[in-house]
Design an enzyme around this catalytic site. Sequence first.
Site, PDB file in Angstrom:
ATOM      1  N   PHE A   1       3.115   9.728   4.647  1.00 60.49           N
ATOM      2  CA  PHE A   1       3.586   9.061   3.431  1.00 60.49           C
ATOM      3  C   PHE A   1       4.345   7.818   3.868  1.00 60.49           C
ATOM      4  O   PHE A   1       5.283   7.893   4.655  1.00 60.49           O
ATOM      5  CB  PHE A   1       4.525   9.939   2.597  1.00 60.49           C
ATOM      6  CG  PHE A   1       5.237   9.135   1.527  1.00 60.49           C
ATOM      7  CD1 PHE A   1       4.691   8.981   0.276  1.00 60.49           C
ATOM      8  CD2 PHE A   1       6.441   8.490   1.804  1.00 60.49           C
ATOM      9  CE1 PHE A   1       5.327   8.206  -0.699  1.00 60.49           C
ATOM     10  CE2 PHE A   1       7.083   7.716   0.843  1.00 60.49           C
ATOM     11  CZ  PHE A   1       6.521   7.577  -0.406  1.00 60.49           C
ATOM     12  N   GLU A   2       3.926   6.681   3.336  1.00 57.44           N
ATOM     13  CA  GLU A   2       4.699   5.468   3.502  1.00 57.44           C
ATOM     14  C   GLU A   2       4.265   4.469   2.433  1.00 57.44           C
ATOM     15  O   GLU A   2       3.104   4.434   2.028  1.00 57.44           O
ATOM     16  CB  GLU A   2       4.553   4.861   4.906  1.00 57.44           C
ATOM     17  CG  GLU A   2       3.152   4.498   5.329  1.00 57.44           C
ATOM     18  CD  GLU A   2       3.076   4.020   6.777  1.00 57.44           C
ATOM     19  OE1 GLU A   2       4.076   4.134   7.508  1.00 57.44           O
ATOM     20  OE2 GLU A   2       1.998   3.542   7.183  1.00 57.44           O
ATOM     21  N   ILE A   3       5.220   3.721   1.943  1.00 57.53           N
ATOM     22  CA  ILE A   3       4.966   2.609   1.039  1.00 57.53           C
ATOM     23  C   ILE A   3       5.471   1.364   1.745  1.00 57.53           C
ATOM     24  O   ILE A   3       6.646   1.312   2.134  1.00 57.53           O
ATOM     25  CB  ILE A   3       5.672   2.800  -0.310  1.00 57.53           C
ATOM     26  CG1 ILE A   3       5.105   4.027  -1.043  1.00 57.53           C
ATOM     27  CG2 ILE A   3       5.544   1.561  -1.186  1.00 57.53           C
ATOM     28  CD1 ILE A   3       5.795   4.337  -2.363  1.00 57.53           C
TER      29      ILE A   3
ATOM     30  N   TYR B   1       0.839  -1.202   0.000  1.00 54.54           N
ATOM     31  CA  TYR B   1       0.000   0.000   0.000  1.00 54.54           C
ATOM     32  C   TYR B   1       0.870   1.246   0.000  1.00 54.54           C
ATOM     33  O   TYR B   1       2.025   1.248   0.428  1.00 54.54           O
ATOM     34  CB  TYR B   1      -0.950  -0.030   1.195  1.00 54.54           C
ATOM     35  CG  TYR B   1      -0.557   0.791   2.400  1.00 54.54           C
ATOM     36  CD1 TYR B   1      -1.282   1.914   2.763  1.00 54.54           C
ATOM     37  CD2 TYR B   1       0.536   0.428   3.195  1.00 54.54           C
ATOM     38  CE1 TYR B   1      -0.955   2.662   3.883  1.00 54.54           C
ATOM     39  CE2 TYR B   1       0.868   1.169   4.311  1.00 54.54           C
ATOM     40  CZ  TYR B   1       0.120   2.292   4.655  1.00 54.54           C
ATOM     41  OH  TYR B   1       0.459   3.042   5.754  1.00 54.54           O
TER      42      TYR B   1
END
Length: 535
Positions: A374-376, A246
């Site tokens: 924000f993070e993946i 995600y």
Amino acid sequence: MEQMRKRLPTLPSYENLPTLKSLSHTNLREVSEKLTPRWEFLRKRIRIRGNSKTSVPLYVVLLFPAIILILVLVIFVRHPDSPAGRLIPSGAPPSIRKISEKYDKVFTTGCLDPKKEVNAPRVNAAFVVLARNKELPGVIDSIKSVERHFNQWFHYPYVFLNNEEFNSTFKETIRNYTSSPVEFGKIDPSSWGYPDWVDARVAKEGIAKQGDAAIMYGGMESYHHMCRFYSGFFYKHELLLKYDWYWRVEPDIKYFCDITYDPFAAMVKANKTYGFTIAVKELKETVPNIFRYASAYKRVNNITSQGLWEMFVEPKPEKEKIEELPKGDPKYDKEKPLPEDILRGEPGSGTLPEIDPEAMEGEIYNMCHFWSNFEIARLDFFRSKEYEDFFTMMDRSGGFWMERWGDAPIHSLAAGALLSPSDIHYFRDFGYRHTTIQHCPANAPARQMPRAPYFGTPDMNAIAEARHRAGDSSMKKELAEEEEYWAKWDDVKENGVGCRCRCDTDIPEVEVKEGSCIPEWVEIAGGFVTPQGPG
């Protein structure tokens, strides 16, 4: 031999040779007259053409190409796009420092051709947006930024979540701004609000006290629910169960650089678990006891740091050299004095070391965390038993109510306990802003590529037409103005990594700002490999 030596002209000393500076202030006749007799042959005139009456001295013929060659070399070396210019030291270290690639490195420096990248297989991933109906304007700005700088090429799906039902206006408007698949879901009450094992009255009193103490967002009940949801429940939502990765998107965020490669695929290829672009320090008053529980989880489960935990703890001071105690005195024969010995001794001598009330296992939380808006990340990290045990322990402590624990320090401390530096990726090439904090990289030299206009693609034409039919004809003008703005990206800089970035100038770069935790990341990632430059 002696006669031959006398006939040959000897070289003059350098003081007698004409200089370029002197030549610039004298005419050819004056220079000719200043030549020494031994260099008389340079005055010999040479015809420009075989039968031409026009002639010039030999020294002019020799000097002219030398001057042209020097000028060409100077222009070539000083040109900003010249490879030679980048290789020749400028005298001072660059302002942007390169980070060691021991555990992590930038996936792509500069731009790629996204048309070639889009043919690669897609990763099973989605954008996740938690928003309320009233936040639609901020969500639109975020989606426009994501689409312009990345998703117009890669078309990853969106999952929108809300603790209430999304209204039809929200859904229809969102679909007008992207051609990617979109799903809308409602959060189950069991994942939002007070759990059964919490006394809601006590929890609300704790939140009210935080509001009275002016703790940022501390008095907002919905903010506490949101932090808990993103800490331990979002990855369990039914709409996300089918995904492996995600990318979190918040309302009112902004991207500054074109992302012309697939970061999901790059994370998979590099065997990464978690990616960030900003790391900063948390407000101490929001998490006064969070480290006690995180450290206790690590101790109870006998977890040994893999090298990432050290990013979140204060460096230990160097041990002071203990003065050698007198030998032969029974009072000092023992390795450490006993309490009764201390009482009999002089005040201050042989005292036990002071205990820091904030230290756990000799460690103190430095307040650093990855800024999780924000993070993946890999969703199986959050779904793992280890993370679930960590979250359960933190949740049962009551810190999400009695204090204002955010999901950012929860994610970060869990990563610190369970992951290694090689599992983490710093998206240094992503330009990103949320509220008043931004990271925006410099553009990479010799790695910029022309970009086809965003407005004019089939997807955007269809969206503009849909808006026009709905009675809104301003979209084409709006997109044209945006296209003109983004077509003028920032200059390249040495060690820059960005692609067509245009940074906001109203707030400073967080990477070198006080309160940034990039120095802590760099320390555990292998350090800087270039010296400190100006600015």
